[in-house]
Design a protein around this motif. Structure first.
Motif, short mmCIF file in Angstrom:
data_model
loop_
_atom_site.label_atom_id
_atom_site.label_comp_id
_atom_site.label_asym_id
_atom_site.label_seq_id
_atom_site.Cartn_x
_atom_site.Cartn_y
_atom_site.Cartn_z
N ASN A 98 49.84 37.57 21.98
CA ASN A 98 50.94 36.79 22.56
C ASN A 98 51.97 37.75 23.14
OD1 ASN A 98 51.39 37.45 19.72
ND2 ASN A 98 53.35 36.39 19.92
N SER A 119 55.50 39.28 24.90
CA SER A 119 56.90 39.12 24.52
C SER A 119 57.78 39.91 25.48
CB SER A 119 57.12 39.63 23.09
OG SER A 119 58.50 39.69 22.77
N SER A 120 58.96 39.39 25.75
CA SER A 120 59.93 40.08 26.60
C SER A 120 60.24 41.45 26.00
CB SER A 120 61.21 39.26 26.71
OG SER A 120 60.95 37.98 27.23
N ASN A 174 58.33 43.53 24.88
CA ASN A 174 57.43 43.82 23.74
C ASN A 174 58.21 43.88 22.43
OD1 ASN A 174 54.76 44.30 22.78
ND2 ASN A 174 55.15 46.50 22.69
N HIS A 188 59.04 40.97 20.41
CA HIS A 188 58.42 40.00 19.51
C HIS A 188 59.36 39.37 18.47
CE1 HIS A 188 54.39 40.36 21.05
NE2 HIS A 188 54.62 41.66 21.19
N THR A 240 59.12 36.22 17.73
CA THR A 240 58.45 35.03 17.21
C THR A 240 57.68 35.32 15.94
OG1 THR A 240 58.15 34.35 19.52
CG2 THR A 240 56.96 33.09 17.84
N SER A 292 62.07 32.04 15.42
CA SER A 292 62.52 33.18 16.22
C SER A 292 63.61 33.95 15.49
CB SER A 292 63.08 32.72 17.57
OG SER A 292 62.08 32.12 18.36
N GLU A 348 65.48 40.54 20.16
CA GLU A 348 65.69 40.55 21.60
C GLU A 348 67.10 40.97 21.99
OE1 GLU A 348 63.65 39.97 24.20
OE2 GLU A 348 61.87 39.56 23.01
N TYR A 395 65.00 34.55 26.34
CA TYR A 395 63.72 35.24 26.18
C TYR A 395 63.00 34.82 24.90
CZ TYR A 395 65.80 38.23 29.80
OH TYR A 395 66.39 38.70 30.95
N CYS A 396 63.78 34.53 23.87
CA CYS A 396 63.15 34.02 22.64
C CYS A 396 62.38 32.74 22.93
CB CYS A 396 64.20 33.76 21.57
SG CYS A 396 64.95 35.25 20.86
N ASP A 446 59.13 33.32 24.72
CA ASP A 446 58.12 33.86 23.81
C ASP A 446 57.52 32.76 22.93
OD1 ASP A 446 58.75 36.25 24.94
OD2 ASP A 446 59.43 37.24 23.11
#
Length: 536
Positions: A107, A109-110, A112, A114, A116, A170, A175, A186-187, A190
């Motif tokens: 998955n 992620s913005s 990288n 992560h 989530t 999240s 982030e 961004y969360c 993701d």
């Protein structure tokens, strides 16, 4: 920020816009490497159920995996849950250069980073006795036992369904450490990527996925053991999905009195933190309280694209998906591949991943076409719900041509707005990033932001970003299947896009950008097996 949730959410959206020529939303302005958050949540003291890792390159193709009804259902057991998480949320590789190493995941992620986290609730053959709550740790590809769940409660939650509940949450600090106030957006992207990754990985097992709208944020928090949202590293509940061979027919409810006997203590991610109060404010404004229902027509289901010709197993594509860091500015895409990609972003009943979202599609694709064979460069629009065409056209520049694009049997709701060389514009509005100009095409995802919040409340801000993230996940996988690479772009000049299309209000807001093309690889990077660190 305003006390009214919708006004507060729109104020956050305005506050966190990047603006031309070079004014960006507030962040720290530099990377505090000493306090970079740990990307891995671990519950110290919890027992762990180690999951199997299966790297066989066999199974249904990506074309087949969109429709779980085509695939014989895998049993609901430890092997099935292991495969689901291995294809959707696990590590996919490590990268090394100059003595530094970082992990990649299935998955995206913005940055990288992560934020989530994933949790599993249910009773699974081969994973202990009775129903449990587990936390999934991708570092170890293992489930951490957080709590036993009362058998009566689990029976009430699953009803006649056969499956497990997957909860997503999240941790915004991961982030905001880099991106500051814009991190909340961004969360949500993701979460959308993770939701789509899970839905598609489940479909490849012949399993179905459904979001549970009867469980609001407080109920999800209780079920996942996240009831206390406090401190500098709060973990926010996002959603609950039912995943398995058979979906329940009822609306599950989590008792307000539920208090699980939790084991394990969450690890600290950073020693020091930069507070971003606006994130907690907008999270509060977007909180979902109570069950939600949608009584609105869905678009007519359009024909599926013909088989792509890729024989690669979906399992393999899930694990080899990568984000391009640069495009070569040369590689294009065939018209047939381009139209098939667009077709896969449309919602179809029962098909992953969009059947897991709520309500009708509200995110549409503004396309900057650069290098598609048989299609003139220009600005195009795919309306994922064509019923809004009249309202969308009224909100845009009067001079747009709205010329229907011939798509054959696919019958796509696709229009050419303007023929032009859009490379410079695409790079400009994506924060001057050449990657948006150097691909075969770039995308600005336009959300019906104002109408969605007016119709359903401020929490739809999150759902719109989930929808955009899910679209992005499909584009990632379709690019891989076509021998190309893709990248999600979270940095863009919001109103720069709005000026291009002539929209001056919140009827349409760009919320996520994307690009697909021929990737340029960095020869300095060495790829290491995802779980080499666990080798005996």
């Amino acid at each position: 920020m305003s006390k009214d949730p919708v006004s507060a959410t729109l104020a956050y959206h305005e506050l966190t816009k990047h603006r031309l020529p070079n004014r960006y939303a507030r962040s720290l302005g530099y990377l505090d490497w000493d306090n970079q958050p740990n990307p891995f949540r671990l519950y110290e003291g919890s027992e762990r159920d180690v999951l199997a890792r299966d790297d066989e390159r066999v199974g249904p193709t990506l074309d087949e995996a969109y429709d779980p009804a085509r695939i014989s259902a895998h049993p609901l057991d430890a092997a099935g849950v292991a495969r689901l998480l291995y294809d959707a949320m696990a590590l996919s590789a490590w990268k090394e250069v100059a003595g530094k190493r970082w992990s990649l995941r299935c998955n995206p992620s913005s940055g990288n980073l992560h934020p989530t986290e994933a949790y599993v609730v249910g009773e699974v053959a081969g994973l202990g006795d009775g129903p449990r709550l587990w936390h999934y740790t991708p570092l170890l590809h293992a489930l951490e036992r957080r709590a036993a769940v009362d058998a009566g409660l689990w029976d009430a939650l699953r009803g006649q369904g056969e499956g497990v509940i997957i909860g997503l949450s999240s941790i915004p600090w991961r982030e905001s450490w880099k991106y500051g106030e814009r991190a909340f957006r961004y969360c949500q992207h993701d979460v959308g990527h993770a939701l789509a990754a899970l839905a598609l990985a489940a479909a490849a097992l012949g399993w179905h996925t459904r979001m549970l709208p009867s469980l609001d944020d407080a109920a999800v928090a209780r079920l996942l053991g996240l009831a206390k949202i406090e401190g500098p590293e709060p973990e926010h509940p996002d959603l609950a999905l039912f995943v398995g061979p058979r979906l329940p027919s009822h609306a599950p409810v989590v008792p307000e009195s539920l208090a699980l006997g939790l084991s394990g203590v969450a690890n600290r991610l950073s020693q020091s933190h930069e507070p971003w109060p606006v994130i907690e404010h907008v999270a509060g404004a977007c909180r979902r309280v109570g069950a939600v229902t949608f009584d609105e027509p869905s678009p007519d289901a359009l024909p599926e694209p013909p088989p792509s010709g890729s024989n690669a197993a979906a399992h393999h594509l899930f694990r080899t998906r990568r984000s391009a860091v640069a495009m070569d500015g040369v590689t294009g895409l065939s018209r047939a591949s381009f139209l098939a990609m667009l077709s896969r972003t449309l919602a179809r009943p029962g098909h992953a991943p969009f059947s897991s979202l709520l309500g009708r599609p509200r995110v549409h694709l503004l396309l900057f076409v650069h290098r598609v064979e048989g299609l003139e460069p220009g600005l195009y629009l795919l309306l994922r719900d064509p019923s809004v065409r009249e309202a969308v056209a009224a909100s845009m520049h009067e001079g747009f041509g709205w010329e229907p694009v011939e798509t054959g049997a696919l019958a796509l709701p696709l229009w050419c707005l303007e023929r032009a060389d859009t490379r410079q514009a695409a790079g400009l509005v994506s924060c001057h990033q050449s990657i948006a100009a150097d691909g075969a095409f770039a995308v600005a995802m336009l959300a019906e932001l104002g109408p969605a919040l007016a119709d359903h409340g401020a929490w739809m801000y999150r759902h719109l970003h989930w929808e955009a993230g899910a679209i992005g996940q499909v584009l990632y996988l379709e690019a891989e299947a076509a021998g190309r690479r893709a990248t999600g772009i979270g940095c863009f000049f919001d109103d720069g896009v709005h000026e291009i299309i002539g929209v001056g209000d919140h009827s349409l807001d760009t919320i996520y950008h994307f690009t697909i093309g021929g990737a340029v690889d960095d020869p300095r990077l060495r790829t290491v097996d995802a779980y080499e660190h666990l080798a005996p």
